[in-house]
Design a protein around this motif. Structure first.
Motif, PDB file in Angstrom:
ATOM      1  N   VAL A  14      -4.510  -1.307  -5.451  1.00  0.00           N
ATOM      2  CA  VAL A  14      -3.338  -2.139  -5.716  1.00  0.00           C
ATOM      3  C   VAL A  14      -2.181  -1.268  -6.201  1.00  0.00           C
ATOM      4  O   VAL A  14      -1.060  -1.373  -5.714  1.00  0.00           O
ATOM      5  CB  VAL A  14      -3.669  -3.224  -6.760  1.00  0.00           C
ATOM      6  N   PHE A  15      -2.451  -0.379  -7.163  1.00  0.00           N
ATOM      7  CA  PHE A  15      -1.384   0.453  -7.721  1.00  0.00           C
ATOM      8  C   PHE A  15      -1.765   1.929  -7.684  1.00  0.00           C
ATOM      9  O   PHE A  15      -2.942   2.292  -7.650  1.00  0.00           O
ATOM     10  CB  PHE A  15      -1.013   0.029  -9.143  1.00  0.00           C
ATOM     11  N   PHE A  16      -0.731   2.752  -7.678  1.00  0.00           N
ATOM     12  CA  PHE A  16      -0.872   4.217  -7.690  1.00  0.00           C
ATOM     13  C   PHE A  16      -0.247   4.700  -8.991  1.00  0.00           C
ATOM     14  O   PHE A  16       0.940   4.485  -9.222  1.00  0.00           O
ATOM     15  CB  PHE A  16      -0.134   4.791  -6.470  1.00  0.00           C
ATOM     16  N   LEU A  17      -1.031   5.362  -9.841  1.00  0.00           N
ATOM     17  CA  LEU A  17      -0.517   5.898 -11.097  1.00  0.00           C
ATOM     18  C   LEU A  17      -0.119   7.356 -10.873  1.00  0.00           C
ATOM     19  O   LEU A  17      -0.968   8.223 -10.640  1.00  0.00           O
ATOM     20  CB  LEU A  17      -1.569   5.795 -12.197  1.00  0.00           C
ATOM     21  N   SER A  18       1.174   7.619 -10.908  1.00  0.00           N
ATOM     22  CA  SER A  18       1.712   8.953 -10.639  1.00  0.00           C
ATOM     23  C   SER A  18       2.080   9.614 -11.961  1.00  0.00           C
ATOM     24  O   SER A  18       2.867   9.064 -12.732  1.00  0.00           O
ATOM     25  CB  SER A  18       2.940   8.840  -9.728  1.00  0.00           C
ATOM     26  N   ALA A  81      -1.122   6.877  -1.524  1.00  0.00           N
ATOM     27  CA  ALA A  81       0.339   6.856  -1.559  1.00  0.00           C
ATOM     28  C   ALA A  81       0.914   6.077  -0.386  1.00  0.00           C
ATOM     29  O   ALA A  81       1.997   5.486  -0.490  1.00  0.00           O
ATOM     30  CB  ALA A  81       0.890   8.278  -1.558  1.00  0.00           C
ATOM     31  N   GLY A  82       0.187   6.047   0.731  1.00  0.00           N
ATOM     32  CA  GLY A  82       0.686   5.372   1.920  1.00  0.00           C
ATOM     33  C   GLY A  82       0.255   3.934   2.068  1.00  0.00           C
ATOM     34  O   GLY A  82       0.769   3.221   2.947  1.00  0.00           O
ATOM     35  N   HIS A  83      -0.682   3.470   1.216  1.00  0.00           N
ATOM     36  CA  HIS A  83      -1.190   2.106   1.345  1.00  0.00           C
ATOM     37  C   HIS A  83      -1.112   1.267   0.071  1.00  0.00           C
ATOM     38  O   HIS A  83      -1.215   0.041   0.152  1.00  0.00           O
ATOM     39  CB  HIS A  83      -2.649   2.130   1.812  1.00  0.00           C
ATOM     40  N   CYS A  84      -0.982   1.877  -1.108  1.00  0.00           N
ATOM     41  CA  CYS A  84      -0.910   1.084  -2.338  1.00  0.00           C
ATOM     42  C   CYS A  84       0.309   0.158  -2.281  1.00  0.00           C
ATOM     43  O   CYS A  84       1.283   0.437  -1.589  1.00  0.00           O
ATOM     44  CB  CYS A  84      -0.832   1.993  -3.559  1.00  0.00           C
TER      45      CYS A  84
END
Length: 226
Positions: A14-18, A81-84
């Protein structure tokens, strides 16, 4: 677009933590220097699973724990990175200097975004949600970041939001029991913001073909979400 066209890959987070990966201090004993980021990741993941009612096995979030300062663009990272559907950059002085954080930001920002049918969002609310991780002087924040609406928790006791803005989440975690109540409240509000972004927006899948195509600096004009 019809509602059934707003599909997401169920294998995607669901989310990407950068975040900016930190190295061990010179001559210091080995330790996980990103343990506070991981604590935030675990707490956010638990809340998002609860808020969205994710099925067993569905991944709530992605946090890359392989890169050490940016050495390899792995398949897992590129896929996330491309699907979240939601991107959470932890803004800090190190983050704004990181070439790899800039690439992660750019990879997400290139993806088209649409409001879901019937959904409403306040001005500035997008699936890219910058979070105050550690305090950065306003004048040092580049325009590509400052023009975004930073996450700010609402509907909390009056002292909590100022504490978050003054200390950042890293600071709240560093204050021990003195920061725990504020940390818990802020993270819950952030999880709610993630859930809302997921429910109201749709971000098209787009995996970078070549990491060298991505911008490696926040000082350059970046691609914007629609």
């Amino acid at each position: 677009m019809a509602e059934d066209e707003f599909r997401v890959d169920e294998s995607a987070p669901v989310f990407f933590l950068s975040y900016a990966r930190t190295r061990n201090r010179i001559a210091a004993p080995p330790r996980d220097t990103n343990s506070k980021v991981f604590q935030l990741f675990v707490d956010l993941s638990d809340h998002v699973v609860e808020l969205l009612g994710l099925r067993p096995g569905r991944t709530a979030g992605f946090m890359d724990r392989v890169l050490d300062g940016g050495q390899l663009w792995t398949e897992d990272l590129a896929f996330a990175a491309g699907h979240c559907q939601v991107f959470i950059p932890l803004i800090s002085p190190q983050y704004l200097r990181s070439e790899w954080c800039a690439r992660e930001w750019d990879a997400f920002s290139r993806r088209p975004v649409l409001l879901r049918p019937g959904a409403e969002a306040s001005a500035g609310e997008t699936p890219l949600i910058p979070v105050n991780w550690s305090v950065v002087e306003r004048r040092r924040v580049p325009p590509v970041v400052s023009q975004r609406q930073m996450f700010s928790p609402t509907r909390l006791p009056s002292e909590i939001a100022p504490q978050y803005h003054d200390e950042g989440i890293y600071g709240l975690l560093s204050l021990g029991k003195n920061g725990k109540d504020a940390y818990d409240a802020v993270v819950w509000r952030l999880a709610q913001r993630i859930a809302k972004a997921y429910q109201t927006h749709w971000v098209a899948a787009r995996v970078p073909d070549d990491v060298r195509e991505l911008r490696d600096s926040f000082e350059e004009a970046g691609h914007e979400l629609g």
